[in-house]
Design a protein around this motif. Structure first.
Motif, PDB file in Angstrom:
ATOM      1  N   SER A  52       0.738  -1.375   0.151  1.00 20.05           N
ATOM      2  CA  SER A  52      -0.017  -0.538   0.449  1.00 20.05           C
ATOM      3  C   SER A  52       0.821   1.278  -0.036  1.00 20.05           C
ATOM      4  O   SER A  52       0.119   2.416  -0.343  1.00 20.05           O
ATOM      5  N   ARG A  53       1.787   0.966   0.442  1.00 25.05           N
ATOM      6  CA  ARG A  53       3.100   2.723   0.448  1.00 25.05           C
ATOM      7  C   ARG A  53       3.848   2.953  -0.850  1.00 25.05           C
ATOM      8  O   ARG A  53       4.206   3.907  -0.744  1.00 25.05           O
ATOM      9  N   SER A  54       3.553   1.243  -2.184  1.00 25.73           N
ATOM     10  CA  SER A  54       4.451   1.423  -2.851  1.00 25.73           C
ATOM     11  C   SER A  54       3.554   2.191  -4.243  1.00 25.73           C
ATOM     12  O   SER A  54       4.221   1.483  -5.101  1.00 25.73           O
ATOM     13  N   THR A  55       1.516   2.646  -3.705  1.00 26.73           N
ATOM     14  CA  THR A  55       1.254   2.313  -5.032  1.00 26.73           C
ATOM     15  C   THR A  55       1.446   3.640  -5.734  1.00 26.73           C
ATOM     16  O   THR A  55       0.741   3.455  -7.485  1.00 26.73           O
ATOM     17  N   GLY A  56       2.516   4.238  -5.456  1.00 26.23           N
ATOM     18  CA  GLY A  56       2.528   5.061  -6.562  1.00 26.23           C
ATOM     19  C   GLY A  56       1.253   6.702  -6.111  1.00 26.23           C
ATOM     20  O   GLY A  56       1.482   7.410  -7.645  1.00 26.23           O
ATOM     21  N   GLY A  57       0.262   6.865  -6.251  1.00 19.91           N
ATOM     22  CA  GLY A  57      -0.636   7.734  -5.497  1.00 19.91           C
ATOM     23  C   GLY A  57      -2.237   6.520  -6.173  1.00 19.91           C
ATOM     24  O   GLY A  57      -3.059   7.147  -6.451  1.00 19.91           O
ATOM     25  N   ALA A  58      -1.842   5.130  -7.298  1.00 18.73           N
ATOM     26  CA  ALA A  58      -3.169   4.922  -7.294  1.00 18.73           C
ATOM     27  C   ALA A  58      -3.663   3.779  -6.162  1.00 18.73           C
ATOM     28  O   ALA A  58      -3.051   3.473  -5.630  1.00 18.73           O
ATOM     29  N   LEU A  59      -4.736   3.870  -5.889  1.00 14.27           N
ATOM     30  CA  LEU A  59      -5.404   3.804  -4.945  1.00 14.27           C
ATOM     31  C   LEU A  59      -5.814   2.232  -4.825  1.00 14.27           C
ATOM     32  O   LEU A  59      -6.660   1.558  -6.598  1.00 14.27           O
ATOM     33  N   PRO A  60      -6.245   1.091  -3.598  1.00 12.37           N
ATOM     34  CA  PRO A  60      -5.661   0.451  -3.954  1.00 12.37           C
ATOM     35  C   PRO A  60      -6.884  -0.294  -4.180  1.00 12.37           C
ATOM     36  O   PRO A  60      -7.924   0.469  -3.285  1.00 12.37           O
ATOM     37  N   VAL A  61      -7.454  -1.391  -4.808  1.00  9.28           N
ATOM     38  CA  VAL A  61      -8.893  -2.223  -5.210  1.00  9.28           C
ATOM     39  C   VAL A  61      -8.409  -3.035  -4.658  1.00  9.28           C
ATOM     40  O   VAL A  61      -8.075  -4.081  -5.168  1.00  9.28           O
ATOM     41  N   LEU A  88     -17.851  -8.359   6.472  1.00  7.94           N
ATOM     42  CA  LEU A  88     -17.396  -7.181   6.024  1.00  7.94           C
ATOM     43  C   LEU A  88     -17.878  -5.916   7.084  1.00  7.94           C
ATOM     44  O   LEU A  88     -16.644  -5.397   6.334  1.00  7.94           O
ATOM     45  N   THR A  89     -17.875  -6.634   8.027  1.00  6.62           N
ATOM     46  CA  THR A  89     -17.277  -5.136   9.826  1.00  6.62           C
ATOM     47  C   THR A  89     -16.081  -5.108   9.867  1.00  6.62           C
ATOM     48  O   THR A  89     -15.730  -4.449   9.608  1.00  6.62           O
ATOM     49  N   VAL A  90     -15.478  -6.559   9.583  1.00  3.65           N
ATOM     50  CA  VAL A  90     -14.100  -6.493  10.102  1.00  3.65           C
ATOM     51  C   VAL A  90     -13.324  -6.087   8.676  1.00  3.65           C
ATOM     52  O   VAL A  90     -12.293  -4.649   9.062  1.00  3.65           O
ATOM     53  N   ILE A  91     -13.710  -6.083   7.860  1.00  2.30           N
ATOM     54  CA  ILE A  91     -13.435  -5.188   6.401  1.00  2.30           C
ATOM     55  C   ILE A  91     -13.513  -3.979   6.401  1.00  2.30           C
ATOM     56  O   ILE A  91     -12.746  -3.231   6.269  1.00  2.30           O
ATOM     57  N   ALA A  92     -14.468  -3.226   7.390  1.00  2.00           N
ATOM     58  CA  ALA A  92     -14.728  -1.970   7.540  1.00  2.00           C
ATOM     59  C   ALA A  92     -14.450  -1.439   8.011  1.00  2.00           C
ATOM     60  O   ALA A  92     -13.739   0.341   8.495  1.00  2.00           O
ATOM     61  N   GLU A  93     -13.952  -1.741   9.319  1.00  2.00           N
ATOM     62  CA  GLU A  93     -12.743  -1.529  10.669  1.00  2.00           C
ATOM     63  C   GLU A  93     -11.631  -1.180  10.015  1.00  2.00           C
ATOM     64  O   GLU A  93     -10.731  -0.089   9.822  1.00  2.00           O
ATOM     65  N   PHE A  94     -11.411  -2.059   9.233  1.00  2.00           N
ATOM     66  CA  PHE A  94      -9.323  -2.202   8.125  1.00  2.00           C
ATOM     67  C   PHE A  94      -9.177  -1.050   7.214  1.00  2.00           C
ATOM     68  O   PHE A  94      -9.155  -0.119   7.849  1.00  2.00           O
ATOM     69  N   GLN A  95     -10.700  -0.593   7.241  1.00  2.00           N
ATOM     70  CA  GLN A  95     -10.746   0.670   5.405  1.00  2.00           C
ATOM     71  C   GLN A  95     -10.590   1.773   6.802  1.00  2.00           C
ATOM     72  O   GLN A  95     -10.006   2.512   6.209  1.00  2.00           O
ATOM     73  N   GLN A  96     -11.274   1.432   7.905  1.00  2.00           N
ATOM     74  CA  GLN A  96     -11.698   2.980   8.608  1.00  2.00           C
ATOM     75  C   GLN A  96     -10.066   3.097   9.096  1.00  2.00           C
ATOM     76  O   GLN A  96      -9.191   4.345   9.366  1.00  2.00           O
ATOM     77  N   THR A  97      -8.961   2.248   9.886  1.00  2.00           N
ATOM     78  CA  THR A  97      -7.852   2.177  10.040  1.00  2.00           C
ATOM     79  C   THR A  97      -6.801   2.835   8.916  1.00  2.00           C
ATOM     80  O   THR A  97      -6.218   3.367   8.849  1.00  2.00           O
ATOM     81  N   LEU A  98      -6.689   2.164   7.843  1.00  2.00           N
ATOM     82  CA  LEU A  98      -6.501   2.706   6.488  1.00  2.00           C
ATOM     83  C   LEU A  98      -6.008   4.141   6.221  1.00  2.00           C
ATOM     84  O   LEU A  98      -6.070   4.462   5.952  1.00  2.00           O
ATOM     85  N   GLN A  99      -7.662   4.476   6.267  1.00  2.00           N
ATOM     86  CA  GLN A  99      -7.787   6.123   6.519  1.00  2.00           C
ATOM     87  C   GLN A  99      -7.539   7.155   7.079  1.00  2.00           C
ATOM     88  O   GLN A  99      -6.383   7.672   7.229  1.00  2.00           O
ATOM     89  N   MET A 108      -4.667   6.611   8.379  1.00  2.00           N
ATOM     90  CA  MET A 108      -3.041   6.237   8.336  1.00  2.00           C
ATOM     91  C   MET A 108      -3.016   6.814   7.030  1.00  2.00           C
ATOM     92  O   MET A 108      -1.488   6.862   6.450  1.00  2.00           O
ATOM     93  N   GLY A 109      -3.797   7.233   6.609  1.00  2.33           N
ATOM     94  CA  GLY A 109      -3.387   8.128   5.360  1.00  2.33           C
ATOM     95  C   GLY A 109      -3.618   6.895   4.009  1.00  2.33           C
ATOM     96  O   GLY A 109      -2.506   7.212   3.324  1.00  2.33           O
ATOM     97  N   ARG A 110      -3.534   6.041   4.245  1.00  2.00           N
ATOM     98  CA  ARG A 110      -3.296   4.872   3.051  1.00  2.00           C
ATOM     99  C   ARG A 110      -4.519   3.823   2.898  1.00  2.00           C
ATOM    100  O   ARG A 110      -4.861   2.749   2.798  1.00  2.00           O
ATOM    101  N   PRO A 111      -5.868   4.579   2.544  1.00  2.53           N
ATOM    102  CA  PRO A 111      -7.388   3.964   1.982  1.00  2.53           C
ATOM    103  C   PRO A 111      -7.435   2.983   1.325  1.00  2.53           C
ATOM    104  O   PRO A 111      -6.636   3.170   0.164  1.00  2.53           O
TER     105      PRO A 111
END
Length: 976
Positions: free
Chosen positions: A385-394, A415-426, A428-431
């Motif tokens: 996720s740190r090396s995507t060069g500005g591309a958004l991970p999908v 799905l709840t676990v995924i949503a919680e992980f997404q919030q953590t990534l946001q 950290m600035g790595r959505p």
């Protein structure tokens, strides 16, 4: 958790803190703008600086345009989110200014103004998961709320008192009625200007794209390239994107599975964008696994537009996208197309096939396992996720249902676990965006996080079938659309449509013979053709015998699902059933990575219309389950296997010694003693097809003799045991299935044909009811029609609409199946009532009638909770007031409903008086004095001199003067 920007946050996000206009306005407002402490009284001050306010909004939005290139996809999304927030607030205050509501602020107003900070409100954001009109409704609701707040402010000002009623009315109309609508119009105008510059905004709002739609999600790629940030992806991501795009050139099936001379189109050529439905899951009750959940949801055909809007919106960063569909609907292929079409400069796709990940792995390990498989080297998620060069991970997690089916372990919080992980990534600035696919029926009980979009892929429409065939026919002998649509249930599934095309491509036999083929004959030919091709790959000498054995094994798979009451079956269950029914291999075998193929793997791995799901344990053991792409394949194979066992038994019976009273039916018993045939109308229909081509009378005689011997002591029940059931339950199921077979062989069967009396039938039917599950017994009541016959006692037949009757009417139909004379009489008596009010209301009325008056309140409560006419309820209520029951409890519960001017109400109130009932002082309903005072007693008692006499006596006791005669009220008229 806040998911949308406020105006303050939007201004800061767009760099407005350093903007000279913001500095000027913040100075004007004593620092309140950027501090977030602005009150509505200060908002009014802003209109002295309206030109600056509008110029600020325009310049902030223009600033996004200047920075649209060479920024990350996430940054661009956040910029547009902020620009939209500015736009929402600007439209409202521009519309407010147009209303020319002039007020003057005075020093004393500062203590009177209602505090309300619009600049710190979370502003509404459109969702691609809602229709455009619904998005506007939400904007309008927000503007209505803002208008109410502004109006409250104006009414609290000292100058409000100086306005006359006309002036106040004009202000009220301007803010309460005109302002919200005009603000929405201005919002649409500003939104159109923003969308012209940033195409993805149009898709956020579900605005129709007027340009021609291309297939294979090509339009998705085109639109996203219009919105690209022009970043150059790193080498590894370019390589990964190239691998994904290679799927577009892949043929639909492997060349080894294709008859000679047939050309298979590539995925890019043949893929037809599916129709779909979309719902924001938490905005609806119930669960998406229920088909009824989708009944009133709009069907859409612009999947590319939805995906553009979703993938570029802030919504995608907060909760996962759940894609549902039936087997063969194209969920996995859609994820391949998505990975191939997303521009590598903006999106870094990680497509993970969950079947290949360790079954007990957590989310992070699943993703890293997928990365390892894709990049052929171990890569941590953090590093990726740190090396995507500005591309958004999908992250595409394909096959969540496979984990559930293969492991049997519930993962309701996935799905709840995924949503919680997404919030953590946001944070950290790595959505990242997450997409999860699953079969529709497997996701029951799955938690849906707030904002989760749920997409359901739909079968092909007739137009889509035609579009697919146009590609096929361009490179193969033409297959007419009309021919295929004769079997719409198969043609509507992409994989099964391909199967029909492959079947016809060999010798055009499908289109040549389809008019003279029954459905069962089509399934037989399809299965035979594919089995014959598989058998031809081996060196067998008797091809016909090998093909039949292949279909026998496949039939055992269908029977395994049928007798377990499941839509899929585990590999070890198939292997065990094959050993028990056909003697194929021992069900016990070694576990390990070099274990030879089991019988289940061998038979099921050959047919592409069998869906395989798979999960891998830590020890590399693979857990597999299987199901048919279309349930009717399994149902046909069940009928085929049952018919084969019955026909084998007929031949044995013809060759048996005359000294034997009957043939040994152990094998037929073992197959037909676990699930009632009445639970599956297709199985019965296929059995009828077999019967029409056979000596039905000879088989009928055999079945009747087997039914006559049903109570004899059984020496063996066979080794086949897919379910653990009591002997009596198996005996009941087998007995019922013999009757079903008799009805398959002869449309109507009379009591003498079965050698039973009415009493015998009654006992047998009650035996079935006592041993079958409630669902199976319901299928018997829905499926059998039993009628009295004067000469032959009774006749039994199969209903044409087996399984289609309403559940409520099972209670009404059961007496006819059991031939219970008393129940039939009662049923006939209550049928008119049930027809008028429904079964549930009828049951409540019967319960009320059977309940003593002193205990009737719970029965009244039950009736009141049902959707019955008010007149029906008050009639039952009045009939129980003043009868010696707990009148106080009844009136406290329903006294207000009793304030009705009719004869029954008057009679009830007079009974209360005559019994000396004392009305409570804190009542909210009329007592007898009040009732007699307001009712036209003379009119109500017309034709009832006895009631009039009682009413006059009560009036005299209470000192009430009765009203003079007037127009007679209806029974629904309330008391004045």
């Amino acid at each position: 958790m806040r998911r949308t920007y406020s105006y303050n946050e939007a201004v800061k996000s767009l760099g407005g803190r350093e903007h000279p206009i913001v500095a000027k306005m913040d100075k004007l407002l004593n620092g309140a703008l950027l501090a977030g402490s602005l009150g509505l009284w200060q908002v009014l001050d802003l209109f002295d600086a309206k030109p600056d306010f509008i110029r600020l909004s325009n310049e902030l939005i223009s600033k996004v345009s200047a920075r649209r290139r060479n920024v990350s996809r996430y940054t661009r999304t956040q910029q547009l989110h902020a620009a939209h927030a500015v736009l929402v607030m600007t439209a409202f205050f521009e519309a407010f200014e147009e209303q020319r509501v002039h007020v003057s602020l005075r020093p004393q107003d500062r203590d009177l103004v209602v505090r309300f900070n619009p600049w710190d409100l979370s502003l509404p954001l459109p969702s691609v998961g809602r229709p455009y009109e619904h998005n506007l409704d939400r904007i309008n609701s927000f503007y209505v709320t803002m208008g109410v707040a502004l109006f409250d402010v104006l009414r609290s000002l000292a100058s409000w008192d100086e306005l006359d009623e006309t002036q106040r009315g004009r202000v009220d109309e301007a803010i309460g009625l005109t302002l919200p609508g005009r603000a929405v119009e201005r919002y649409e105008e500003l939104l159109g200007q923003l969308a012209a510059e940033y195409p993805e905004v149009r898709f956020w709002c579900s605005v129709h794209d007027a340009r021609a739609t291309r297939s294979a999600l090509a339009r998705l790629e085109e639109v996203l390239r219009e919105t690209t940030t022009d970043l150059t992806p790193e080498v590894r991501f370019s390589e990964l994107a190239g691998a994904y795009r290679g799927a577009l050139r892949r043929p639909l099936v492997k060349s080894t599975e294709v008859p000679d001379g047939v050309r298979i189109p590539s995925l890019a050529e043949a893929y037809v964008d599916p129709r779909f439905q979309v719902v924001i899951g938490t905005e609806r009750a119930a669960a998406p696994s229920l088909h009824a959940w989708w009944d009133d949801v709009e069907v859409r055909d612009d999947l590319y537009a939805y995906l553009v809007g979703y993938l570029t919106s802030p919504e995608a960063l907060s909760s996962p996208l759940l894609v549902l569909g039936d087997p063969g609907s194209g969920k996995s292929v859609l994820t391949e197309m998505l990975a191939a079409r997303l521009p590598a400069s903006d999106f870094a796709v990680v497509r993970v096939e969950l079947r290949g990940t360790p079954a007990d792995a957590d989310l992070k390990r699943q993703m890293e396992h997928g990365l390892h498989e894709l990049l052929h080297e171990p890569v941590s998620w953090a590093e990726f996720s740190r090396s995507t060069g500005g591309a958004l991970p999908v992250v595409v997690l394909d096959g969540f249902d496979e984990l559930l089916q293969a492991t049997g372990v519930s993962q309701t919080r996935y799905l709840t676990v995924i949503a919680e992980f997404q919030q953590t990534l946001q944070d950290m600035g790595r959505p990242a965006v997450f997409v999860v696919t699953s079969r529709l029926s497997v996701c029951a009980g799955l938690e849906l996080p707030v904002g989760t979009h749920v997409v359901r892929l739909l079968p092909f429409s007739d137009e889509q079938v035609a579009a697919w065939l146009a590609v096929w026919n361009a490179v193969n002998p033409p297959l007419p659309v009309e021919t295929v649509l004769e079997y719409r249930d198969l043609a509507s599934q992409p994989l099964l449509l391909l199967m029909l095309a492959l079947y016809d491509a060999v010798d055009s036999s499908f289109q040549r013979d389809h008019l003279g083929m029954s459905r069962g004959q089509l399934y037989e030919r399809l299965l035979d053709r594919f089995a014959r091709r598989e058998v031809a790959k081996s060196a067998g000498t008797d091809v016909d015998e090998d093909v039949e054995f292949e279909l026998e094994r496949l039939s055992v798979v269908g029977l395994a699902m049928f007798n377990r009451g499941a839509q899929w079956v585990a590999e070890h269950e198939v292997t065990s059933d094959l050993a028990q029914l056909l003697g194929v291999e021992s069900p016990d075998r070694r576990i390990g990575t070099r274990t030879p193929l089991s019988a289940g793997e061998t038979v099921l791995g050959r047919f592409f219309f069998v869906q395989k799901t798979e999960a891998v344990r830590e020890d590399k053991t693979r857990l597999r389950t299987y199901e048919f792409l279309h349930a009717t394949f399994g149902e046909y194979l069940v009928a085929r296997f049952v018919w084969g066992r019955l026909d084998d038994l007929r031949r044995e019976d013809a060759a048996r010694s005359r000294r034997k009273s009957t043939v040994d039916d152990t094998e037929l018993y073992s197959v037909l003693s676990f699930t009632a045939l009445t639970t599956s109308k297709p199985v019965l229909d296929f059995l009828r097809e077999f019967a029409r081509a056979a000596d039905a009378e000879e088989l009928f005689d055999l079945v009747v003799r087997l039914f006559g011997a049903r109570n004899e002591r059984r020496l063996s029940r066979g080794v086949y045991e897919p379910n653990v059931m009591t002997d009596s339950a198996r005996d009941a199921t087998y007995s019922l299935n013999l009757v079903a077979l008799a009805l398959v062989l002869r449309d109507k069967v009379y009591a003498p044909d079965l050698n039973v009396s009415v009493e015998d039938w009654q006992r047998e039917a009650l035996f079935w009811k006592s041993r079958l599950s409630s669902a199976e017994w319901a299928s018997v009541v829905r499926g059998l029609w039993v009628e009295r016959d004067r000469d032959r006692h009774f006749a039994v037949s199969l209903r044409v609409g087996t399984g289609d009757r309403e559940r409520d009417w099972i209670l009404m139909s059961e007496p006819y199946v059991t031939l219970d004379a008393v129940a039939v009489t009662l049923r006939d008596a209550v049928t008119p009532l049930a027809a008028a009010h429904g079964i549930e209301a009828t049951a409540a009325l019967i319960m009320l009638a059977a309940t003593p008056v002193e205990k009737c309140l719970p029965a009244l409560v039950r009736l009141a909770e049902l959707p019955v006419p008010r007149s029906l309820f008050v009639e039952q209520l009045f009939a129980r007031i003043g009868r010696g029951g707990d009148d106080l409890a009844i009136l406290q519960k329903y006294g207000t409903k009793a304030d009705v001017a009719n004869v029954e109400a008057l009679d009830a109130w007079l009974r209360l008086h005559e019994r000396g009932f004392r009305f409570p002082a804190d009542r909210d309903f009329l007592d007898v004095t009040g009732y007699l005072s307001v009712c036209d007693v003379s009119t109500l008692t017309a034709g009832r001199p006895d009631l009039l006499k009682r009413a006059k006596a009560a009036a005299a006791d209470l000192g009430v003067e009765l009203q003079p005669r007037g127009p007679r009220p209806t029974e629904r008229d309330p008391v004045p």
